[in-house]
Scaffold this active site. Sequence first.
Site, short mmCIF file in Angstrom:
data_model
loop_
_atom_site.label_atom_id
_atom_site.label_comp_id
_atom_site.label_asym_id
_atom_site.label_seq_id
_atom_site.Cartn_x
_atom_site.Cartn_y
_atom_site.Cartn_z
N LYS A 197 0.81 -1.31 -0.02
CA LYS A 197 -0.04 -0.04 0.03
C LYS A 197 1.07 1.17 0.08
CE LYS A 197 -3.37 2.51 2.83
NZ LYS A 197 -4.22 2.59 3.91
N GLU A 211 -3.08 7.42 2.35
CA GLU A 211 -3.54 7.61 4.14
C GLU A 211 -2.14 7.49 4.86
OE1 GLU A 211 -7.74 5.70 4.08
OE2 GLU A 211 -6.29 4.41 4.64
N ARG A 230 -1.66 -2.28 -4.23
CA ARG A 230 -2.93 -1.82 -3.90
C ARG A 230 -3.32 -0.49 -4.78
NH1 ARG A 230 -4.95 -0.80 1.11
NH2 ARG A 230 -7.28 -1.87 0.71
N ARG A 246 -12.71 12.52 -5.10
CA ARG A 246 -11.83 11.35 -4.63
C ARG A 246 -12.12 10.06 -5.44
NH1 ARG A 246 -11.63 8.68 1.44
NH2 ARG A 246 -11.37 6.53 1.00
N LYS A 261 -10.13 -2.29 -5.16
CA LYS A 261 -11.26 -2.04 -4.43
C LYS A 261 -12.64 -1.90 -5.58
CE LYS A 261 -9.88 0.10 0.11
NZ LYS A 261 -10.26 0.88 1.03
N ASP A 298 -14.58 3.41 -0.87
CA ASP A 298 -13.99 2.62 0.22
C ASP A 298 -14.91 1.89 0.92
OD1 ASP A 298 -12.31 1.66 2.27
OD2 ASP A 298 -12.21 3.67 3.25
N GLU A 349 -16.40 -3.27 7.84
CA GLU A 349 -15.94 -1.83 8.24
C GLU A 349 -17.10 -0.85 8.26
OE1 GLU A 349 -12.49 1.57 7.45
OE2 GLU A 349 -12.37 -0.38 6.23
N TRP A 363 -10.60 13.87 3.47
CA TRP A 363 -10.73 12.70 2.93
C TRP A 363 -11.69 12.63 1.74
CZ3 TRP A 363 -7.15 9.96 4.85
CH2 TRP A 363 -6.52 10.20 6.17
#
Length: 650
Positions: A253, A257, A290, A307, A331, A336, A364, A511
């Site tokens: 990764k 972040e 990733r 984003r 993903k 997310d 999550e 974010w």
Amino acid sequence: MTDQCWLSPQLIAQVQSLRFWVQPGKLEDLISTNLRNEIVMYFHSTLAGVPAEADVLMTSGQLPDDSFTIEQKQAQWVVSAGSTTALLHAFYFFALHYYLGDLSSARTVHRPSQALRMLNQWDNFDGSIERGYAGRSIFYANNHFIGDYARITMYARLMSSIGLNGIVLNNVNVHKEETFFITGEKLQRIKDIAAIFHRFGIKIYLSVNFAAPIQYGDLATADPLIPAVAEWWQRKLADVFRLIPNFGGVLVKADSEGQPGPYTYHRNHAEGANMLAKAVAPFGGIVIWRAFVYNSQQDWRDRSQDRARAAYDTFGPLDGQFAQNVVLQIKFGPIDFQPCEPVQPLFGALRRTNQIIEFQASQEYTGQAIDANFLMTQWEQLMAFDTRGGDESLPLRNVPRRCSPQPEFSGIAAVSNIGRDENWTGNKLAQSNLYAFGRLAWQSDITGQQVLQEWQRLTFADGAVQAVVGEMLTASNQVYVDYTAPLGVGFMVRAQTHYGPGPDDYEFDRWGTYHFADRYGVGVDRTVLTGSGYSRLYSGSNAAVYDNLATCPDALLLFFHHVPYDYRLHDGQTLIQHIYNTHFSGCQAVTQMISRWQTCAGRLPETEYLNVLHRLQAQAKNAREWRDQINTFFYRFAGIPDSQGRTIYA
């Protein structure tokens, strides 16, 4: 220890009368030895003697390495496989479907839909699990290896029994302690764990920190184009492969972040990934890179930033530039792991890059193993999505094999939801998601209902309990969406915990996870004419469908459009009334789940009954908060009352 394997007691009881005969001589590795041990352990069957006396003949055959066949010849079942790993998978498959009673007597070839079928452990060396809701790690505690090899063996068996063949042993967010997994005494302990998984046909992988050359103190840079950096990685990874011959490779990764990456040195991601790929190539290893890369310094004031575009804008231009042993792990959606978001448009657009689809079993943002949520309902819809929009049919489930130059380096992965809890997943019902992922990885066109029916029968002996569980889980995904994510809006969740309502928690942060609710309406304008232009990234007719307010599916309406509260959906409801209705109905549905579950009292072990009951009760409180906070939030903006006169706390 309970729940050791999907080979449940009732399955074993039905199958153990069969006599198995395993072809001797040609199957000599650890996996074939383990296969014999598995048969003895579970079915106490005769492994010696004349094949004609056996009920099940298990042999090697002229088949692809990952394939097996099953057929019935007179009174005997004949199972043949192209490798010992495939024969182990065939054994589990045969046992399951013999128990279920749905084996075809005709010769049937079974081959997994996906080549790489992996779990990602987000375990940290201190024993915690990032986004883990089933207790602490089964591998680590207090910066030491636990050494509970019996538990790890159970986990390897559980994975292999649903056809999984890879596991990443540590968190994608690599802390300093895990950086040292690739050297010294820690690597010796990793070798011991790898040997256990190898017995079950599972390769291990390790997450590595892109800045490891600096963290070790050897170098002052991690620039992928500096020869000393490449040489450092070559030395370190060569040591890993020499010690662990069946080591699969590394997962990275980067530039996301706070994690370091190629951008630090003004390099692109192909340059970073290819440097590592060169280091592992001599050993047959792969680099899993990733695609979760985005600018986490976004300014909420600037609506031209989006984003959702980040992964596409980063990796789309690099298609064809990655080494043949690099795999992008992408993903399923552009944001997310949200309860409702569209398929990532990179799928179908990338045609010269190896790809893995990434899901998250750990819930999550989808209930955290408290709220019941059978994720296969969402996964099934996503896998069926036509990434080419009808111009050339290419459902997402076919993308990895068809669009990867090296199909053997493509597949599907999920963030694992297991921990040290007695039942593995914290909530007994959350086991269904782990089982479903394995079945989906093996057979990517399988239906959610088929998976659920299998899991019910394997997990609960009582038919009445099976019926209740089936009813609850069939509805659970939509119920969760109803009281949390109106029409694909996403991220109205508490920022600190990712659980429970937080309508404005993310709205003014960095974010890039906004809903832009105001007195006029709600939703993100991602259209070409007035918005971020994200909708144009889709192939074929999908771009036009999403861009047009009239044709955009209601379930994704607020993901693509900012619309007024009195806008009418395809079913005739206004937007605001839909929000009210779904939040009330979703909350009520959880109350009904509790009532249905209470009819199971006395029909299964008390610990299992209470395990689910207590979580349903917690879910009911959570759903009530979502209902009242979100409805109130929107009423205060819209000023439009509920047409049914229900209480909204304005």
